[in-house]
Write a protein that holds these residues in place. Structure first.
Motif, PDB file in Angstrom:
ATOM      1  N   ALA A  17       5.644   7.564  21.386  1.00  0.00           N
ATOM      2  CA  ALA A  17       5.850   8.459  22.526  1.00  0.00           C
ATOM      3  C   ALA A  17       4.608   8.490  23.421  1.00  0.00           C
ATOM      4  O   ALA A  17       3.493   8.224  22.974  1.00  0.00           O
ATOM      5  N   PRO A  18       4.791   8.813  24.715  1.00  0.00           N
ATOM      6  CA  PRO A  18       3.636   8.947  25.605  1.00  0.00           C
ATOM      7  C   PRO A  18       2.624   9.951  25.043  1.00  0.00           C
ATOM      8  O   PRO A  18       3.003  11.000  24.520  1.00  0.00           O
ATOM      9  N   GLU A  19       1.346   9.597  25.131  1.00  0.00           N
ATOM     10  CA  GLU A  19       0.228  10.455  24.727  1.00  0.00           C
ATOM     11  C   GLU A  19       0.101  10.627  23.211  1.00  0.00           C
ATOM     12  O   GLU A  19      -0.731  11.389  22.736  1.00  0.00           O
ATOM     13  N   ALA A  20       0.921   9.924  22.409  1.00  0.00           N
ATOM     14  CA  ALA A  20       0.791  10.016  20.955  1.00  0.00           C
ATOM     15  C   ALA A  20      -0.554   9.446  20.520  1.00  0.00           C
ATOM     16  O   ALA A  20      -1.028   8.436  21.057  1.00  0.00           O
ATOM     17  N   SER A  21      -1.154  10.073  19.514  1.00  0.00           N
ATOM     18  CA  SER A  21      -2.444   9.580  19.034  1.00  0.00           C
ATOM     19  C   SER A  21      -2.313   8.202  18.388  1.00  0.00           C
ATOM     20  O   SER A  21      -3.298   7.460  18.306  1.00  0.00           O
ATOM     21  N   HIS A  22      -1.100   7.829  17.940  1.00  0.00           N
ATOM     22  CA  HIS A  22      -0.898   6.492  17.371  1.00  0.00           C
ATOM     23  C   HIS A  22      -1.235   5.394  18.383  1.00  0.00           C
ATOM     24  O   HIS A  22      -1.591   4.274  17.989  1.00  0.00           O
ATOM     25  N   LEU A  23      -1.118   5.697  19.670  1.00  0.00           N
ATOM     26  CA  LEU A  23      -1.445   4.685  20.676  1.00  0.00           C
ATOM     27  C   LEU A  23      -2.912   4.271  20.591  1.00  0.00           C
ATOM     28  O   LEU A  23      -3.257   3.115  20.848  1.00  0.00           O
ATOM     29  N   LEU A  24      -3.781   5.206  20.212  1.00  0.00           N
ATOM     30  CA  LEU A  24      -5.192   4.872  20.029  1.00  0.00           C
ATOM     31  C   LEU A  24      -5.374   3.839  18.927  1.00  0.00           C
ATOM     32  O   LEU A  24      -6.208   2.933  19.040  1.00  0.00           O
ATOM     33  N   LEU A  25      -4.599   3.985  17.850  1.00  0.00           N
ATOM     34  CA  LEU A  25      -4.695   3.019  16.768  1.00  0.00           C
ATOM     35  C   LEU A  25      -4.228   1.645  17.241  1.00  0.00           C
ATOM     36  O   LEU A  25      -4.854   0.625  16.923  1.00  0.00           O
ATOM     37  N   LEU A  26      -3.136   1.602  18.011  1.00  0.00           N
ATOM     38  CA  LEU A  26      -2.685   0.322  18.567  1.00  0.00           C
ATOM     39  C   LEU A  26      -3.774  -0.300  19.426  1.00  0.00           C
ATOM     40  O   LEU A  26      -4.044  -1.510  19.342  1.00  0.00           O
ATOM     41  N   GLU A  27      -4.407   0.534  20.253  1.00  0.00           N
ATOM     42  CA  GLU A  27      -5.479   0.032  21.114  1.00  0.00           C
ATOM     43  C   GLU A  27      -6.665  -0.467  20.303  1.00  0.00           C
ATOM     44  O   GLU A  27      -7.345  -1.410  20.704  1.00  0.00           O
ATOM     45  N   ILE A  78       0.880  -1.164   0.000  1.00  0.00           N
ATOM     46  CA  ILE A  78       0.000   0.000   0.000  1.00  0.00           C
ATOM     47  C   ILE A  78       0.923   1.221   0.000  1.00  0.00           C
ATOM     48  O   ILE A  78       2.143   1.092   0.184  1.00  0.00           O
ATOM     49  N   VAL A  79       0.355   2.384  -0.218  1.00  0.00           N
ATOM     50  CA  VAL A  79       1.109   3.623  -0.072  1.00  0.00           C
ATOM     51  C   VAL A  79       0.358   4.531   0.889  1.00  0.00           C
ATOM     52  O   VAL A  79      -0.863   4.691   0.764  1.00  0.00           O
ATOM     53  N   LEU A  80       1.055   5.068   1.850  1.00  0.00           N
ATOM     54  CA  LEU A  80       0.528   6.182   2.635  1.00  0.00           C
ATOM     55  C   LEU A  80       1.696   7.103   2.945  1.00  0.00           C
ATOM     56  O   LEU A  80       2.704   6.671   3.515  1.00  0.00           O
ATOM     57  N   HIS A  81       1.584   8.351   2.504  1.00  0.00           N
ATOM     58  CA  HIS A  81       2.660   9.311   2.696  1.00  0.00           C
ATOM     59  C   HIS A  81       2.494  10.007   4.041  1.00  0.00           C
ATOM     60  O   HIS A  81       1.488  10.681   4.279  1.00  0.00           O
ATOM     61  N   CYS A  82       3.487   9.808   4.911  1.00  0.00           N
ATOM     62  CA  CYS A  82       3.426  10.349   6.275  1.00  0.00           C
ATOM     63  C   CYS A  82       3.765  11.836   6.281  1.00  0.00           C
ATOM     64  O   CYS A  82       4.755  12.253   5.671  1.00  0.00           O
ATOM     65  N   GLY A  83       2.986  12.617   7.008  1.00  0.00           N
ATOM     66  CA  GLY A  83       3.351  13.996   7.273  1.00  0.00           C
ATOM     67  C   GLY A  83       4.266  14.088   8.475  1.00  0.00           C
ATOM     68  O   GLY A  83       4.778  13.083   8.976  1.00  0.00           O
ATOM     69  N   VAL A  84       4.502  15.309   8.961  1.00  0.00           N
ATOM     70  CA  VAL A  84       5.355  15.474  10.139  1.00  0.00           C
ATOM     71  C   VAL A  84       4.661  14.862  11.350  1.00  0.00           C
ATOM     72  O   VAL A  84       3.439  14.922  11.490  1.00  0.00           O
ATOM     73  N   SER A  85       5.460  14.292  12.248  1.00  0.00           N
ATOM     74  CA  SER A  85       4.897  13.592  13.415  1.00  0.00           C
ATOM     75  C   SER A  85       4.924  14.444  14.671  1.00  0.00           C
ATOM     76  O   SER A  85       4.525  13.989  15.729  1.00  0.00           O
ATOM     77  N   SER A  86       5.411  15.673  14.571  1.00  0.00           N
ATOM     78  CA  SER A  86       5.657  16.479  15.769  1.00  0.00           C
ATOM     79  C   SER A  86       4.408  17.212  16.243  1.00  0.00           C
ATOM     80  O   SER A  86       4.467  18.351  16.667  1.00  0.00           O
ATOM     81  N   LEU A  87       3.263  16.538  16.144  1.00  0.00           N
ATOM     82  CA  LEU A  87       2.022  17.188  16.548  1.00  0.00           C
ATOM     83  C   LEU A  87       1.917  17.232  18.066  1.00  0.00           C
ATOM     84  O   LEU A  87       2.560  16.468  18.784  1.00  0.00           O
ATOM     85  N   GLU A  88       1.065  18.116  18.548  1.00  0.00           N
ATOM     86  CA  GLU A  88       0.870  18.224  19.982  1.00  0.00           C
ATOM     87  C   GLU A  88       0.285  16.936  20.532  1.00  0.00           C
ATOM     88  O   GLU A  88      -0.382  16.183  19.835  1.00  0.00           O
ATOM     89  N   SER A  89       0.512  16.672  21.827  1.00  0.00           N
ATOM     90  CA  SER A  89      -0.051  15.476  22.438  1.00  0.00           C
ATOM     91  C   SER A  89      -1.574  15.515  22.314  1.00  0.00           C
ATOM     92  O   SER A  89      -2.195  16.574  22.403  1.00  0.00           O
ATOM     93  N   HIS A  90      -2.149  14.357  22.072  1.00  0.00           N
ATOM     94  CA  HIS A  90      -3.580  14.142  21.895  1.00  0.00           C
ATOM     95  C   HIS A  90      -4.113  14.672  20.565  1.00  0.00           C
ATOM     96  O   HIS A  90      -5.292  14.520  20.281  1.00  0.00           O
ATOM     97  N   GLU A  91      -3.295  15.336  19.752  1.00  0.00           N
ATOM     98  CA  GLU A  91      -3.816  15.870  18.498  1.00  0.00           C
ATOM     99  C   GLU A  91      -4.011  14.735  17.504  1.00  0.00           C
ATOM    100  O   GLU A  91      -3.121  13.906  17.309  1.00  0.00           O
ATOM    101  N   PRO A  92      -5.181  14.639  16.863  1.00  0.00           N
ATOM    102  CA  PRO A  92      -5.411  13.536  15.920  1.00  0.00           C
ATOM    103  C   PRO A  92      -4.518  13.678  14.696  1.00  0.00           C
ATOM    104  O   PRO A  92      -4.065  14.782  14.367  1.00  0.00           O
ATOM    105  N   PRO A  93      -4.255  12.566  13.986  1.00  0.00           N
ATOM    106  CA  PRO A  93      -3.406  12.648  12.792  1.00  0.00           C
ATOM    107  C   PRO A  93      -4.075  13.477  11.700  1.00  0.00           C
ATOM    108  O   PRO A  93      -5.293  13.539  11.600  1.00  0.00           O
TER     109      PRO A  93
END
Length: 333
Positions: free
Chosen positions: A290-300, A200-215
């Motif tokens: 990282a702690p509080e990263a929104s990616h953790l929600l996807l893992l969950e 598949i292809v998904l182009h990642c943007g910058v990851s330095s978003l604020e904690s809890h901010e959705p992708p």
């Protein structure tokens, strides 16, 4: 909308991986691997991941190539995050490694070959829609860019350090790093054992978003042959295991509520969470977030909050390394 993962942990400074494993004398595919299945945690090495896969399982891999997306200018460094359909780009301004929140429309940043002009804020005051100094931004970044890095990386590494063996479609501001531990030898070994691989292809943007901010919305493509193979594997009792949160987001965007995948491409704003679990994915290969990263929600959403918390507790107790140059995890539903 703020989003809050259930998984909670404190990341010791010593567990930030500040250099590629190769610089530590460890080959790509010999980083540590934690396998979490139900309440069972197994500590192993990435080149032994085949012990936890079955013939007929399908690995979904992201073929996006990492760009040298940081360009130093005056008075700011510009992180080129995402190309938009009209030729403008979403960018982040950095000053001394810190994000800038006080840009103004019409402001110019002097860069090699000309100036970048801020046009309008993009989903808040951290990211901006901007007009680049040239039309061919991919060529421009090859000439003037360097990989985006954060404070935990102690020195600059070449862009080759930020590519996976699957990379072939330029477009990610930061590496889709879950696939970094794969070597060509390991891919060949898994294929010979009957493990299937589809792109598949998904182009990642910058990851330095604020904690809890959705992708942010991201550009993706699920080709027809991948859709067919996913549907075939599911119909024949195999498991679909996504290599990275990017692969989960892409394939689930292309899936109906019954789990049937159809080819699709464009932009995805899908946000997976325990309230919106995946319809297709049975497991996930991922780095440590990282702690509080929104990616953790996807893992969950894939493995459940209890299993993810259990895995993170074990990773910290056993000194796993975090971020794009760190160790790895296989979560199985």
């Amino acid at each position: 909308m703020k989003v809050h993962p259930h998984t909670r942990f404190v990341l010791p400074e010593a567990l930030n991986a500040g250099e590629p494993p190769e610089a530590r004398g460890v080959s790509r595919d010999q980083v540590k691997l934690l396998v979490a299945e139900g309440s069972t945690v197994t500590h192993t090495r990435f080149d032994r991941i085949g012990d936890h896969l079955r013939p007929g399982d399908l690995l979904l891999v992201n073929t996006s190539t990492t760009l040298a997306a940081a360009v130093d200018g005056t008075p700011y460094t510009v992180h080129f995050s995402t190309s938009l359909d009209d030729g403008t780009w979403v960018v982040e301004l950095r000053n001394g490694g810190r994000p800038m929140f006080d840009g103004t429309a019409g402001e110019r940043v002097e860069l090699p070959e000309g100036a970048l002009t801020l046009l309008a804020p993009y989903h808040g005051n951290r990211l901006w829609i901007a007009k680049p100094p040239v039309d061919d931004v991919l060529g421009y970044l090859r000439r003037h860019g360097r990989p985006i890095t954060y404070d935990y990386v102690g020195k600059r590494w070449p862009v080759a350090s930020y590519q996976t063996v699957f990379a072939r479609d330029p477009g990610s501001a930061e590496m889709p790093s879950a696939a970094r531990p794969f070597s060509f030898e390991l891919v060949s070994h898994l294929a010979s054992e009957g493990v299937l691989i589809a792109p598949i292809v998904l182009h990642c943007g910058v990851s330095s978003l604020e904690s809890h901010e959705p992708p942010q919305p991201e550009r993706y493509d699920v080709p027809a042959h991948t859709a067919r193979l996913v549907n075939w594997v599911k119909a024949n009792g195999g498991r679909v295991i996504a290599v990275g949160t990017t692969a989960v987001r892409a394939i689930e965007t292309a899936a109906g509520s019954d789990g049937t995948v159809t080819p699709s491409h464009g932009w995805t704003d899908l946000i997976l969470s325990p309230d919106r679990p995946p319809h297709v994915v049975d497991g996930l290969i991922t780095g440590w977030h990282a702690p509080e990263a929104s990616h953790l929600l996807l893992l969950e959403s894939v493995a459940g909050p209890e299993q993810v918390q259990h895995a993170y507790n074990a990773a910290i107790a056993h000194n796993y390394l975090w971020h794009e140059f760190g160790d790895s995890c296989l979560l199985l539903r």
